[in-house]
Design an enzyme around this catalytic site. Sequence first.
Site, mmCIF file in Angstrom:
data_model
loop_
_atom_site.group_PDB
_atom_site.id
_atom_site.type_symbol
_atom_site.label_atom_id
_atom_site.label_comp_id
_atom_site.label_asym_id
_atom_site.label_seq_id
_atom_site.Cartn_x
_atom_site.Cartn_y
_atom_site.Cartn_z
ATOM 1 N N ASP A 51 -24.491 -22.241 35.188
ATOM 2 C CA ASP A 51 -23.772 -22.976 36.178
ATOM 3 C C ASP A 51 -24.683 -23.609 37.129
ATOM 4 O O ASP A 51 -25.923 -23.607 36.947
ATOM 5 C CB ASP A 51 -22.730 -21.952 37.141
ATOM 6 C CG ASP A 51 -21.449 -22.587 37.599
ATOM 7 O OD1 ASP A 51 -21.640 -23.813 38.221
ATOM 8 O OD2 ASP A 51 -20.449 -21.922 37.441
ATOM 9 N N LYS B 131 -25.067 -3.576 23.914
ATOM 10 C CA LYS B 131 -24.822 -4.804 24.702
ATOM 11 C C LYS B 131 -23.257 -4.996 24.870
ATOM 12 O O LYS B 131 -22.496 -4.842 24.088
ATOM 13 C CB LYS B 131 -25.105 -6.227 23.594
ATOM 14 C CG LYS B 131 -24.807 -7.439 23.978
ATOM 15 C CD LYS B 131 -25.405 -8.382 23.296
ATOM 16 C CE LYS B 131 -24.462 -8.867 22.186
ATOM 17 N NZ LYS B 131 -22.916 -9.414 22.261
ATOM 18 N N ASP C 97 -24.381 -9.483 28.337
ATOM 19 C CA ASP C 97 -24.353 -10.714 27.776
ATOM 20 C C ASP C 97 -23.450 -11.635 28.167
ATOM 21 O O ASP C 97 -22.467 -11.773 27.544
ATOM 22 C CB ASP C 97 -24.583 -10.201 26.183
ATOM 23 C CG ASP C 97 -24.432 -11.629 25.313
ATOM 24 O OD1 ASP C 97 -25.162 -12.873 25.926
ATOM 25 O OD2 ASP C 97 -24.038 -11.653 24.095
ATOM 26 N N THR D 219 -26.291 -18.517 17.419
ATOM 27 C CA THR D 219 -26.735 -18.476 16.071
ATOM 28 C C THR D 219 -25.506 -18.961 14.965
ATOM 29 O O THR D 219 -25.502 -19.254 14.072
ATOM 30 C CB THR D 219 -26.683 -17.119 15.491
ATOM 31 O OG1 THR D 219 -25.730 -16.242 16.152
ATOM 32 C CG2 THR D 219 -28.204 -16.385 16.386
ATOM 33 N N ARG E 236 -21.253 -6.099 13.576
ATOM 34 C CA ARG E 236 -20.079 -5.902 12.849
ATOM 35 C C ARG E 236 -20.732 -4.835 11.593
ATOM 36 O O ARG E 236 -20.146 -4.189 11.164
ATOM 37 C CB ARG E 236 -19.583 -7.092 12.144
ATOM 38 C CG ARG E 236 -18.490 -7.498 13.030
ATOM 39 C CD ARG E 236 -17.793 -8.801 12.894
ATOM 40 N NE ARG E 236 -18.713 -9.875 13.290
ATOM 41 C CZ ARG E 236 -18.288 -11.140 13.573
ATOM 42 N NH1 ARG E 236 -17.161 -11.557 13.148
ATOM 43 N NH2 ARG E 236 -19.128 -12.090 13.665
ATOM 44 N N LYS F 116 -24.457 -14.742 29.556
ATOM 45 C CA LYS F 116 -24.724 -16.070 29.398
ATOM 46 C C LYS F 116 -24.601 -17.139 30.446
ATOM 47 O O LYS F 116 -23.737 -18.204 30.157
ATOM 48 C CB LYS F 116 -24.315 -16.832 28.009
ATOM 49 C CG LYS F 116 -24.574 -15.913 26.573
ATOM 50 C CD LYS F 116 -23.739 -16.495 25.435
ATOM 51 C CE LYS F 116 -24.337 -15.822 24.298
ATOM 52 N NZ LYS F 116 -23.281 -14.451 24.299
#
Length: 239
Positions: A65, A33, A60, A123, A215, A62
Amino acid sequence: MKNNLPIIALDFASAEETLAFLAPFQQEPLFVKVGMELFYQEGPSIVKQLKERNCELFLDLKLHDIPTTVNKAMKRLASLGVDLVNVHAAGGKKMMQAALEGLEEGTPAGKKRPSLIAVTQLTSTSEQIMKDELLIEKSLIDTVVHYSKQAEESGLDGVVCSVHEAKAIYQAVSPSFLTVTPGIRMSEDAANDQVRVATPAIAREKGSSAIVVGRSITKAEDPVKAYKAVRLEWEGIKS
């Protein structure tokens, strides 16, 4: 989406860092990603470099608009050869439909259209944030399910949600609808800035279509070993 590999979130500041991280994986097939930080720094060239390495790629960004702007942006993104892209479901059905049309128009002849999914709630968002800051009185789960139904009605392929909403979503949409779930951590890892987190095993049990892991892999002492551990747990194989 061609496979069900864990998606590695390449949250790095440069192509140099990204390629250095990937080097130990050699030519192992990966699903990665690329988010805002890396794409805004490197632009389309990072997509090209990762596709040359034969990575499946989730871009990614997002998008959120007006429909015309999102439509035109998706035409450009479709030409890059990415496999998965997203928009914010909060942009509404007209915007989501415009995004899909842009992807269809921008996909080169003979190529498969990138899958399109919609972000429901980040999240990092909690029930308290929804009520106090976003002034949304509906529960988080009700909002996520509603956005998922809107996305499916708009022709999208799935949504981004937390693991904890996946089961409820599948009670409202078709079985082929994708639930891509970030916030994945191994049990020994910290949640950091995310609120609605889960392990790969829980994601599998809850019915997630795909998991996004950052991570727990990228900050591990041995990223290749960490990736393999995540993959085994996601596949339900005991190490």
